[in-house]
Every structure is written in structure tokens, then in C-alpha cells.
Scaffold this motif. Sequence first.
Motif, PDB file in Angstrom:
ATOM      1  N   ALA A  67       1.263  -0.787   0.477  1.00 25.34           N
ATOM      2  CA  ALA A  67       0.076   0.120  -0.296  1.00 25.34           C
ATOM      3  C   ALA A  67       0.817   1.540  -0.664  1.00 25.34           C
ATOM      4  N   MET A  68       1.424   1.133   0.806  1.00 23.01           N
ATOM      5  CA  MET A  68       2.731   2.395   0.800  1.00 23.01           C
ATOM      6  C   MET A  68       3.232   2.380  -0.768  1.00 23.01           C
ATOM      7  N   SER A  69       3.931   1.652  -1.142  1.00 23.20           N
ATOM      8  CA  SER A  69       4.544   1.677  -3.009  1.00 23.20           C
ATOM      9  C   SER A  69       3.426   1.650  -3.462  1.00 23.20           C
ATOM     10  N   ALA A  70       2.398   1.848  -3.468  1.00 20.92           N
ATOM     11  CA  ALA A  70       1.249   3.282  -4.123  1.00 20.92           C
ATOM     12  C   ALA A  70       1.816   3.805  -4.373  1.00 20.92           C
ATOM     13  N   GLU A  71       0.754   4.230  -2.820  1.00 24.62           N
ATOM     14  CA  GLU A  71       1.222   6.048  -2.475  1.00 24.62           C
ATOM     15  C   GLU A  71       2.468   6.628  -2.791  1.00 24.62           C
ATOM     16  N   TYR A  72       3.668   6.256  -2.498  1.00 27.26           N
ATOM     17  CA  TYR A  72       5.133   6.831  -3.172  1.00 27.26           C
ATOM     18  C   TYR A  72       4.558   6.924  -4.371  1.00 27.26           C
ATOM     19  N   ARG A  73       4.180   5.621  -5.702  1.00 26.73           N
ATOM     20  CA  ARG A  73       4.364   5.646  -6.692  1.00 26.73           C
ATOM     21  C   ARG A  73       3.034   7.313  -7.281  1.00 26.73           C
ATOM     22  N   PHE A  74       2.106   6.936  -6.819  1.00 25.52           N
ATOM     23  CA  PHE A  74       0.861   8.154  -6.765  1.00 25.52           C
ATOM     24  C   PHE A  74       2.135   9.316  -7.062  1.00 25.52           C
ATOM     25  N   LYS A  75       2.685   9.940  -5.295  1.00 28.55           N
ATOM     26  CA  LYS A  75       2.983  10.975  -4.714  1.00 28.55           C
ATOM     27  C   LYS A  75       4.193  11.901  -5.764  1.00 28.55           C
ATOM     28  N   GLN A  76       4.774  10.774  -6.920  1.00 29.54           N
ATOM     29  CA  GLN A  76       5.704  11.300  -8.010  1.00 29.54           C
ATOM     30  C   GLN A  76       4.977  11.679  -8.755  1.00 29.54           C
ATOM     31  N   LEU A  77       3.773  11.264  -9.429  1.00 24.51           N
ATOM     32  CA  LEU A  77       3.216  11.813 -10.752  1.00 24.51           C
ATOM     33  C   LEU A  77       2.808  12.947 -10.760  1.00 24.51           C
ATOM     34  N   SER A  78       3.545  13.503 -11.525  1.00 24.80           N
ATOM     35  CA  SER A  78       3.130  14.700 -12.235  1.00 24.80           C
ATOM     36  C   SER A  78       1.148  14.886 -11.951  1.00 24.80           C
ATOM     37  N   ARG A  79       0.941  16.006 -11.809  1.00 25.97           N
ATOM     38  CA  ARG A  79      -0.613  16.803 -12.019  1.00 25.97           C
ATOM     39  C   ARG A  79      -1.390  15.836 -13.476  1.00 25.97           C
ATOM     40  N   LYS A  80      -0.843  16.547 -14.446  1.00 30.32           N
ATOM     41  CA  LYS A  80      -1.750  15.420 -15.700  1.00 30.32           C
ATOM     42  C   LYS A  80      -1.555  13.590 -15.139  1.00 30.32           C
ATOM     43  N   ALA A  81      -0.304  13.404 -15.076  1.00 35.12           N
ATOM     44  CA  ALA A  81      -0.521  12.036 -14.686  1.00 35.12           C
ATOM     45  C   ALA A  81      -1.083  11.096 -13.576  1.00 35.12           C
ATOM     46  N   LYS A  82      -1.240  12.036 -12.824  1.00 38.37           N
ATOM     47  CA  LYS A  82      -2.340  11.442 -11.409  1.00 38.37           C
ATOM     48  C   LYS A  82      -4.076  11.571 -12.024  1.00 38.37           C
ATOM     49  N   GLU A  83      -3.925  13.269 -12.992  1.00 36.71           N
ATOM     50  CA  GLU A  83      -5.403  12.713 -13.174  1.00 36.71           C
ATOM     51  C   GLU A  83      -5.443  11.551 -14.991  1.00 36.71           C
ATOM     52  N   LYS A  84      -4.531  10.854 -15.409  1.00 33.41           N
ATOM     53  CA  LYS A  84      -4.511   9.880 -16.085  1.00 33.41           C
ATOM     54  C   LYS A  84      -4.721   8.605 -15.248  1.00 33.41           C
ATOM     55  N   PHE A  85      -4.541   8.857 -14.693  1.00 28.92           N
ATOM     56  CA  PHE A  85      -4.516   7.217 -13.736  1.00 28.92           C
ATOM     57  C   PHE A  85      -5.951   7.637 -12.444  1.00 28.92           C
ATOM     58  N   LEU A  86      -6.584   8.429 -12.082  1.00 32.50           N
ATOM     59  CA  LEU A  86      -7.645   8.493 -11.453  1.00 32.50           C
ATOM     60  C   LEU A  86      -8.499   8.020 -12.994  1.00 32.50           C
TER      61      LEU A  86
END
Length: 95
Positions: free
Chosen positions: A62-81
Amino acid sequence: METPNHYFYVLSCKDGSFYGGYTNNLEQRIDKHNEGKGAKYTRARNPVFLLYYEIFSTKQLAMSAEYRFKQLSRKAKEKFLEERGVNYATTEKLS
């Protein structure tokens, strides 16, 4: 003995930003964020709304998933969602 669930979660903050976190009690953690007792980042950005979560069998995953998400740019976070069917636009900037 039952193993607790480990959650990676994504919140939408009042200012439209995203916050990714880890917890083993999702409901309680979101309440803490909204009480101003959660992460420093969310204290000035209340209220927060749960957008997405995943359940993992271990804290490390779970913490690895959190870390990976936090490393993303805003645009990449939007794409993830978006790839997970999350409509984040309806909760942005609710001041």
C-alpha cells in the motif's frame, strides 16, 4: 488472527489538488483529515473527499502505491484516476 486491510487512497482537496495516502482504517483516516488532524498538506485544504482507494494485503504494498502516486505529475495523476473511472472534476474547488 485476521490481518487488517491496508489502503492506498486518493483524496480531492478543497483547492482541487489531490492527496495520496496510506492507512489501515480508511473511514477514520478521512475523518481525521477533515478534522484538521490528518496530514499537514490537507489541514489547510479541508474539506477533503475520497476519490479512490485500493486494498492491499501488506502495508509495504500500500505504501509503495502511495509513493508511486505521489511521484506523478498532476496530468499523470488525472490519467491514473481517469483510467480507474474516477470523475474527479465534480469535487474540485468546492469552497
